[in-house]
Design a protein around this motif. Structure first.
Motif, PDB file in Angstrom:
ATOM      1  N   SER A   1       9.078  -1.411  15.482  1.00  0.00           N
ATOM      2  CA  SER A   1       9.986  -2.097  16.420  1.00  0.00           C
ATOM      3  C   SER A   1      11.324  -1.372  16.414  1.00  0.00           C
ATOM      4  N   LEU A   2      11.266  -0.093  16.715  1.00  0.00           N
ATOM      5  CA  LEU A   2      12.432   0.782  16.572  1.00  0.00           C
ATOM      6  C   LEU A   2      13.591   0.348  17.464  1.00  0.00           C
ATOM      7  N   TYR A   3      13.308  -0.033  18.694  1.00  0.00           N
ATOM      8  CA  TYR A   3      14.378  -0.411  19.629  1.00  0.00           C
ATOM      9  C   TYR A   3      15.134  -1.628  19.113  1.00  0.00           C
ATOM     10  N   ASP A   4      14.408  -2.681  18.746  1.00  0.00           N
ATOM     11  CA  ASP A   4      15.041  -3.896  18.235  1.00  0.00           C
ATOM     12  C   ASP A   4      15.802  -3.618  16.950  1.00  0.00           C
ATOM     13  N   CYS A   5      15.242  -2.746  16.143  1.00  0.00           N
ATOM     14  CA  CYS A   5      15.869  -2.384  14.872  1.00  0.00           C
ATOM     15  C   CYS A   5      17.238  -1.745  15.099  1.00  0.00           C
TER      16      CYS A   5
ATOM     17  N   PHE B   1      19.174   5.530   7.431  1.00  0.00           N
ATOM     18  CA  PHE B   1      18.060   6.107   8.190  1.00  0.00           C
ATOM     19  C   PHE B   1      16.704   5.734   7.581  1.00  0.00           C
ATOM     20  N   LEU B   2      16.655   5.536   6.267  1.00  0.00           N
ATOM     21  CA  LEU B   2      15.419   5.060   5.649  1.00  0.00           C
ATOM     22  C   LEU B   2      15.101   3.639   6.116  1.00  0.00           C
ATOM     23  N   ALA B   3      16.135   2.816   6.252  1.00  0.00           N
ATOM     24  CA  ALA B   3      15.932   1.450   6.740  1.00  0.00           C
ATOM     25  C   ALA B   3      15.357   1.471   8.157  1.00  0.00           C
ATOM     26  N   ILE B   4      15.868   2.361   8.989  1.00  0.00           N
ATOM     27  CA  ILE B   4      15.334   2.487  10.352  1.00  0.00           C
ATOM     28  C   ILE B   4      13.898   2.991  10.318  1.00  0.00           C
ATOM     29  N   ALA B   5      13.607   3.935   9.426  1.00  0.00           N
ATOM     30  CA  ALA B   5      12.256   4.505   9.333  1.00  0.00           C
ATOM     31  C   ALA B   5      11.226   3.451   8.939  1.00  0.00           C
ATOM     32  N   THR B   6      11.622   2.464   8.133  1.00  0.00           N
ATOM     33  CA  THR B   6      10.672   1.431   7.711  1.00  0.00           C
ATOM     34  C   THR B   6      10.336   0.469   8.844  1.00  0.00           C
ATOM     35  N   GLN B   7      11.140   0.489   9.912  1.00  0.00           N
ATOM     36  CA  GLN B   7      10.924  -0.430  11.028  1.00  0.00           C
ATOM     37  C   GLN B   7      10.470   0.327  12.277  1.00  0.00           C
TER      38      GLN B   7
ATOM     39  N   SER C   1      17.003  -3.613   8.804  1.00  0.00           N
ATOM     40  CA  SER C   1      15.871  -3.987   7.961  1.00  0.00           C
ATOM     41  C   SER C   1      15.295  -5.359   8.271  1.00  0.00           C
ATOM     42  N   PHE C   2      16.110  -6.243   8.867  1.00  0.00           N
ATOM     43  CA  PHE C   2      15.672  -7.615   9.114  1.00  0.00           C
ATOM     44  C   PHE C   2      15.962  -8.010  10.554  1.00  0.00           C
ATOM     45  N   ASP C   3      15.361  -9.117  10.970  1.00  0.00           N
ATOM     46  CA  ASP C   3      15.766  -9.720  12.233  1.00  0.00           C
ATOM     47  C   ASP C   3      17.152 -10.340  12.040  1.00  0.00           C
ATOM     48  N   THR C   4      17.755 -10.785  13.125  1.00  0.00           N
ATOM     49  CA  THR C   4      19.140 -11.265  13.068  1.00  0.00           C
ATOM     50  C   THR C   4      19.322 -12.404  12.075  1.00  0.00           C
ATOM     51  N   LEU C   5      18.416 -13.377  12.099  1.00  0.00           N
ATOM     52  CA  LEU C   5      18.538 -14.528  11.220  1.00  0.00           C
ATOM     53  C   LEU C   5      18.472 -14.136   9.754  1.00  0.00           C
ATOM     54  N   HIS C   6      17.480 -13.333   9.387  1.00  0.00           N
ATOM     55  CA  HIS C   6      17.322 -12.968   7.976  1.00  0.00           C
ATOM     56  C   HIS C   6      18.415 -12.005   7.515  1.00  0.00           C
ATOM     57  N   ALA C   7      18.942 -11.207   8.436  1.00  0.00           N
ATOM     58  CA  ALA C   7      20.080 -10.356   8.090  1.00  0.00           C
ATOM     59  C   ALA C   7      21.302 -11.211   7.761  1.00  0.00           C
ATOM     60  N   MET C   8      21.514 -12.258   8.544  1.00  0.00           N
ATOM     61  CA  MET C   8      22.627 -13.183   8.284  1.00  0.00           C
ATOM     62  C   MET C   8      22.427 -13.899   6.943  1.00  0.00           C
ATOM     63  N   ILE C   9      21.185 -14.294   6.672  1.00  0.00           N
ATOM     64  CA  ILE C   9      20.885 -14.952   5.400  1.00  0.00           C
ATOM     65  C   ILE C   9      21.132 -13.991   4.238  1.00  0.00           C
ATOM     66  N   CYS C  10      20.763 -12.733   4.430  1.00  0.00           N
ATOM     67  CA  CYS C  10      20.987 -11.713   3.404  1.00  0.00           C
ATOM     68  C   CYS C  10      22.470 -11.591   3.067  1.00  0.00           C
TER      69      CYS C  10
ATOM     70  N   GLY D   1       0.821  -1.204   0.000  1.00  0.00           N
ATOM     71  CA  GLY D   1       0.000   0.000   0.000  1.00  0.00           C
ATOM     72  C   GLY D   1       0.858   1.257   0.000  1.00  0.00           C
ATOM     73  N   VAL D   2       0.336   2.308   0.606  1.00  0.00           N
ATOM     74  CA  VAL D   2       1.053   3.594   0.618  1.00  0.00           C
ATOM     75  C   VAL D   2       2.394   3.473   1.332  1.00  0.00           C
ATOM     76  N   PHE D   3       2.464   2.620   2.360  1.00  0.00           N
ATOM     77  CA  PHE D   3       3.721   2.439   3.089  1.00  0.00           C
ATOM     78  C   PHE D   3       4.810   1.887   2.170  1.00  0.00           C
ATOM     79  N   GLY D   4       4.408   1.208   1.093  1.00  0.00           N
ATOM     80  CA  GLY D   4       5.373   0.671   0.137  1.00  0.00           C
ATOM     81  C   GLY D   4       6.208   1.751  -0.529  1.00  0.00           C
ATOM     82  N   LEU D   5       5.698   2.990  -0.534  1.00  0.00           N
ATOM     83  CA  LEU D   5       6.454   4.091  -1.148  1.00  0.00           C
ATOM     84  C   LEU D   5       7.706   4.407  -0.330  1.00  0.00           C
ATOM     85  N   LEU D   6       7.641   4.169   0.985  1.00  0.00           N
ATOM     86  CA  LEU D   6       8.835   4.354   1.818  1.00  0.00           C
ATOM     87  C   LEU D   6       9.859   3.272   1.503  1.00  0.00           C
ATOM     88  N   TYR D   7       9.395   2.043   1.340  1.00  0.00           N
ATOM     89  CA  TYR D   7      10.276   0.963   0.909  1.00  0.00           C
ATOM     90  C   TYR D   7      10.878   1.286  -0.459  1.00  0.00           C
ATOM     91  N   PHE D   8      10.073   1.896  -1.314  1.00  0.00           N
ATOM     92  CA  PHE D   8      10.548   2.246  -2.653  1.00  0.00           C
ATOM     93  C   PHE D   8      11.735   3.202  -2.578  1.00  0.00           C
TER      94      PHE D   8
END
Length: 236
Positions: A134-138, A125-131, A179-188, A89-96
Motif C-alpha cells: 500500500s505504497l501510496y497510502d503509506c 525508507f525501510l518503513a516505506i519498504a515494509t509497506q 508504518s501504520f494507518d493514521t489511527l495506530h500511528a496516533m496511538i503509537c 516468515g522471510v519478510f520478517g527479516l525486513l522488519y528486523f
C-alpha cells in the motif's frame, strides 16, 4: 532454521554495536576491522564471535573492558530476529532491519542527545519498504504526520521561545506514519508520550531524549497490531 535465524540476529546485533560506536564519530563502518575502543588494537577472530566473545575475550590487554550492553544487544537482536521470522516468515527479516536501525537511533539519542541523519533516513525508507503493498497510502500518511509535527514544532517554539523538537524528530514521525494507518500511528505517539511522562515523573529531568520513547511506542503498537492481530482502535 530457527538456530540459523538466531545466529543471523546476533551477528546483526554485533554490527549494531559497531554502528552505535562509529556513526556518531563519523567513522567508516567498513574499514578498519573491529578494534579495541581504547587502544585501537585490532581484535582477533575469537574476540569477534557474538555472545561467546563477551565471556572469553571481554577485556583487552590495555585493561579496557567491553561494556555489558554489547552482550545484551546481541542477545536481544537474536531473540527479536527469531520472533519476527516466526510471525512473518522471510519478510520478517525486513522488519528486523527496521527495528535494528530504529533501536540504533534510539540508543544514540539516549547517550548523546543527537540523531544521525544517515540512520534516520535509512529507518524512514525501510518503513516505506515494509509497506510496499500500500505504497501510496503509506507515503501520504507519512507526509501527513511530518507536516503535522512540523506545524506543531513551529507553533510551540513561537510561543515558548525555545526548541521543542529537533528536525530529526520530524523524520521519525514520518517513519511512524509510514508504518501504520493514521489511527495506530496516533496511538503509537500517544503511548510514546505516556512512556516519556512516566520517565519524567520518576527521574525529573528537564531535557530527555524522545526517540527512545518513540521506539518503545513503535515496538508496542507494532507487535499488538501486526503480530498479535489486535486492533487498538477500542482505546478511542
Amino acid at each position: 532454521m530457527y538456530i540459523l535465524i538466531f545466529l543471523l540476529g546476533i551477528s546483526f546485533g554485533s554490527f549494531l554495536n559497531l554502528l552505535i560506536y562509529r556513526i556518531p564519530k563519523n567513522l567508516s563502518i567498513i574499514i578498519p576491522n573491529s578494534y579495541c575502543n581504547n587502544c585501537k588494537t585490532p581484535l582477533k577472530l575469537l574476540a569477534k564471535i557474538p555472545l561467546i566473545s563477551y565471556f572469553t575475550h571481554n577485556r583487552c590487554a590495555c585493561g579496557y573492558k567491553v561494556p555489558f550492553y554489547y552482550f545484551i544487544h546481541e542477545l536481544l537482536a537474536g531473540i527479536l530476529c527469531v520472533m519476527l521470522y516466526y510471525f512473518f516468515g522471510v519478510f520478517g527479516l525486513l522488519y528486523f532491519l527496521l527495528f535494528l536501525f530504529f533501536y540504533c537511533l534510539a540508543f544514540i539519542d539516549c547517550i548523546l542527545l543527537e540523531i544521525p541523519s544517515v540512520l534516520n533516513f535509512l529507518v524512514f525508507f525501510l518503513a516505506i519498504a515494509t509497506q510496499y503493498q500500500s505504497l501510496y497510502d503509506c507515503i501520504i500518511n507519512s507526509l501527513l504526520f511530518m507536516g503535522f509535527i512540523s506545524f506543531l514544532k513551529i507553533f510551540l517554539e513561537s510561543i515558548l521561545k525555545k526548541e521543542v523538537l529537533g528536525e530529526g524528530d520530524i523524520i521519525i514521525f514520518g517513519t511512524i506514519g509510514a508504518s501504520f494507518d493514521t489511527l495506530h500511528a496516533m496511538i503509537c505517539i500517544f503511548i510514546s508520550a505516556l512512556y516519556a511522562l512516566l520517565f519524567m515523573i520518576f527521574y525529573k529531568k528537564q531535557i530527555i531524549p524522545f526517540v527512545p520513547f518513540l521506539f518503545l511506542g513503535f515496538f508496542s503498537v507494532f507487535f499488538v497490531k501486526y503480530a498479535f492481530q489486535i486492533n487498538l482502535g477500542f482505546l478511542f
